[in-house]
Design an enzyme around this catalytic site. Structure first.
Site, mmCIF file in Angstrom:
data_model
loop_
_atom_site.group_PDB
_atom_site.id
_atom_site.type_symbol
_atom_site.label_atom_id
_atom_site.label_comp_id
_atom_site.label_asym_id
_atom_site.label_seq_id
_atom_site.Cartn_x
_atom_site.Cartn_y
_atom_site.Cartn_z
ATOM 1 N N GLY A 77 28.924 51.175 32.547
ATOM 2 C CA GLY A 77 27.580 51.246 31.955
ATOM 3 C C GLY A 77 27.495 52.376 30.939
ATOM 4 O O GLY A 77 26.980 52.194 29.829
ATOM 5 N N ASN A 112 32.974 43.256 37.833
ATOM 6 C CA ASN A 112 34.207 42.713 38.388
ATOM 7 C C ASN A 112 33.877 41.538 39.307
ATOM 8 O O ASN A 112 32.839 41.558 39.984
ATOM 9 C CB ASN A 112 34.874 43.793 39.257
ATOM 10 C CG ASN A 112 36.145 44.324 38.631
ATOM 11 O OD1 ASN A 112 36.624 43.811 37.615
ATOM 12 N ND2 ASN A 112 36.695 45.362 39.246
ATOM 13 N N ALA A 161 37.543 53.199 32.305
ATOM 14 C CA ALA A 161 36.643 54.353 32.205
ATOM 15 C C ALA A 161 36.531 54.998 33.574
ATOM 16 O O ALA A 161 36.616 54.326 34.606
ATOM 17 C CB ALA A 161 35.272 53.919 31.714
ATOM 18 N N LYS A 187 40.619 36.502 34.812
ATOM 19 C CA LYS A 187 40.512 37.916 35.226
ATOM 20 C C LYS A 187 40.470 37.993 36.758
ATOM 21 O O LYS A 187 41.057 38.891 37.367
ATOM 22 C CB LYS A 187 39.257 38.539 34.594
ATOM 23 C CG LYS A 187 38.944 39.959 35.032
ATOM 24 C CD LYS A 187 39.877 40.959 34.386
ATOM 25 C CE LYS A 187 39.834 42.395 34.902
ATOM 26 N NZ LYS A 187 38.629 42.961 35.344
ATOM 27 N N ASN A 204 42.566 40.178 39.748
ATOM 28 C CA ASN A 204 41.903 40.962 40.796
ATOM 29 C C ASN A 204 42.208 40.455 42.211
ATOM 30 O O ASN A 204 42.369 41.279 43.115
ATOM 31 C CB ASN A 204 40.385 41.004 40.564
ATOM 32 C CG ASN A 204 40.014 41.809 39.330
ATOM 33 O OD1 ASN A 204 39.290 41.340 38.467
ATOM 34 N ND2 ASN A 204 40.516 43.024 39.218
ATOM 35 N N ASN A 221 43.857 43.866 43.618
ATOM 36 C CA ASN A 221 42.885 44.757 44.272
ATOM 37 C C ASN A 221 43.062 44.859 45.790
ATOM 38 O O ASN A 221 43.242 45.957 46.313
ATOM 39 C CB ASN A 221 41.461 44.352 43.890
ATOM 40 C CG ASN A 221 41.186 44.628 42.418
ATOM 41 O OD1 ASN A 221 42.084 44.518 41.592
ATOM 42 N ND2 ASN A 221 39.967 44.976 42.073
ATOM 43 N N ASN A 251 49.031 50.414 41.627
ATOM 44 C CA ASN A 251 49.252 49.034 41.159
ATOM 45 C C ASN A 251 50.743 48.734 40.984
ATOM 46 O O ASN A 251 51.217 47.657 41.348
ATOM 47 C CB ASN A 251 48.536 48.808 39.824
ATOM 48 C CG ASN A 251 47.030 48.861 39.958
ATOM 49 O OD1 ASN A 251 46.505 48.995 41.073
ATOM 50 N ND2 ASN A 251 46.314 48.775 38.852
ATOM 51 N N SER A 255 40.481 49.614 41.505
ATOM 52 C CA SER A 255 39.104 49.985 41.876
ATOM 53 C C SER A 255 38.889 49.789 43.381
ATOM 54 O O SER A 255 38.192 50.568 44.027
ATOM 55 C CB SER A 255 38.100 49.165 41.075
ATOM 56 O OG SER A 255 38.360 47.791 41.219
ATOM 57 N N GLU A 315 34.304 45.279 46.386
ATOM 58 C CA GLU A 315 33.818 44.062 45.716
ATOM 59 C C GLU A 315 34.553 42.814 46.240
ATOM 60 O O GLU A 315 34.614 41.798 45.568
ATOM 61 C CB GLU A 315 34.014 44.214 44.209
ATOM 62 C CG GLU A 315 33.193 45.361 43.646
ATOM 63 C CD GLU A 315 33.471 45.634 42.176
ATOM 64 O OE1 GLU A 315 32.553 45.439 41.370
ATOM 65 O OE2 GLU A 315 34.594 46.038 41.857
#
Ligand code: KPL
Length: 320
Positions: free
Chosen positions: A27, A118, A144, A198, A202, A206, A216, A268, A280
């Protein structure tokens, strides 16, 4: 290190107002990219009163920029949200529906909503909540990191893929502003295949990094190949049932490329588990499981990964 200071143009009513919900790393990154292109942008705040907040951004060249962002407080939502022409939702997937509920009724019909998180899933519920507004979806691979609450550092370049999902289209003017201010951003007529691609990255990286407590890059080891292949194979089969045709070999190549390119990073989900935060997983492997059951299929590996992460979450200490 050089430092620039500029003021946000968030009160300039001549420009179409863009509002961002969610002041996490993505954001704040998007805020910085839009405001430095002189786009009128503000944040939808959660506090009662509106307030200005100094936000700092460090780019990939270690240059630091500071600007003043307006956070619209709840008492000003009715007055300010009618001016919003694009609402970019950057909260976590599991927060999207609850965050939008009190906001959506205050938005004009010609306001457009863009979900940028995500995983997948919330778009289906949001589509049913719309009040005449159009809905677009997106995914970003820009890296970020929040160094502190109001200081974000860009950690990596990456593509941002955006596209229309349902309802009225985003205005061309705003679309052009977005694409010209977000580096490597592209508009797709059909965004869903991009989101599924994408998602394939993930679903593999993830949960595996969180379960095996690794970076990773360690997933390149042969011992993980079977699970990664099975998780992505199930995703391809479920996507096909949704009429989204994906190429398994291409996707697996892409997964291993990302493993290599982000070898030193912690995913993440790994970070969420380490910090005992909600993950998530429901919007990642959980979405594959959900779509599989919608089509009377099973997605055993994704189900197992979902169960393992849920068990890790349930093991968090109670004060987390
Ligand atoms: O998107 C990611 C994440 O961590 O959520 C990947 C691509 C796996 C990079 O870490």
């Amino acid at each position: 290190m050089s430092t620039d200071t500029y003021s946000s143009v968030s009160n300039n009513q001549q420009l179409p107002q863009i509002s961002i919900m969610g002041a996490g790393a993505i954001g704040q990154l998007i805020y910085q990219q839009l405001s430095s292109s002189n786009i009128a942008v503000n944040f939808i705040g959660r506090a009662e009163k509106s307030q200005q907040q100094t936000v700092t951004f460090t780019n990939l060249e270690q240059q630091q920029t500071t600007c003043t962002a307006m956070f619209v407080g709840r008492t000003d939502w009715p007055l300010q949200l009618v001016n919003t022409r694009l609402l970019i939702v950057c909260v976590k997937a599991y927060q999207v529906v609850a965050a939008l509920k009190p906001i959506i009724k205050l938005l004009n019909r010609d306001c457009h909503i863009l979900l940028l998180h995500n995983g997948m899933g919330p778009h289906l519920e949001v589509a049913n909540m719309l009040n005449g507004q159009g809905l677009s979806l997106g995914t970003t691979s820009q890296g970020a990191l929040k160094k502190s609450a109001w200081h974000t550092q860009q950690t990596g370049q990456g593509v941002t893929q955006l596209g229309h999902f349902t309802g009225p289209m985003l205005s061309e003017t705003i679309k052009i502003s977005l694409l010209s201010s977000i580096p490597q951003s592209q508009w797709f007529e059909d965004i869903l295949p991009m989101l599924w691609q994408k998602l394939a990255i993930n679903v593999a990286i993830n949960p595996m990094t969180a379960i095996h407590d690794c970076r990773n890059g360690e997933l390149a080891a042969a011992q993980y190949r079977k699970t990664i292949t099975a998780a992505v194979t199930e995703l391809v089969q479920v996507a096909a049932a949704e009429s989204i045709m994906l190429d398994l070999a291409v996707l697996l190549d892409r997964v291993y490329q990302v493993i290599e390119l982000t070898a030193a990073n912690y995913s993440s989900m790994h970070q969420d588990v380490q910090h005992q935060r909600k993950t998530e997983i429901e919007a990642i492997n959980g979405f594959v499981v959900l779509m599989a059951s919608k089509h009377g299929k099973s997605a055993k590996t994704n189900q197992q990964l979902l169960a393992s992460i849920t068990a890790l979450e349930q093991g968090y200490s109670s004060n987390a």
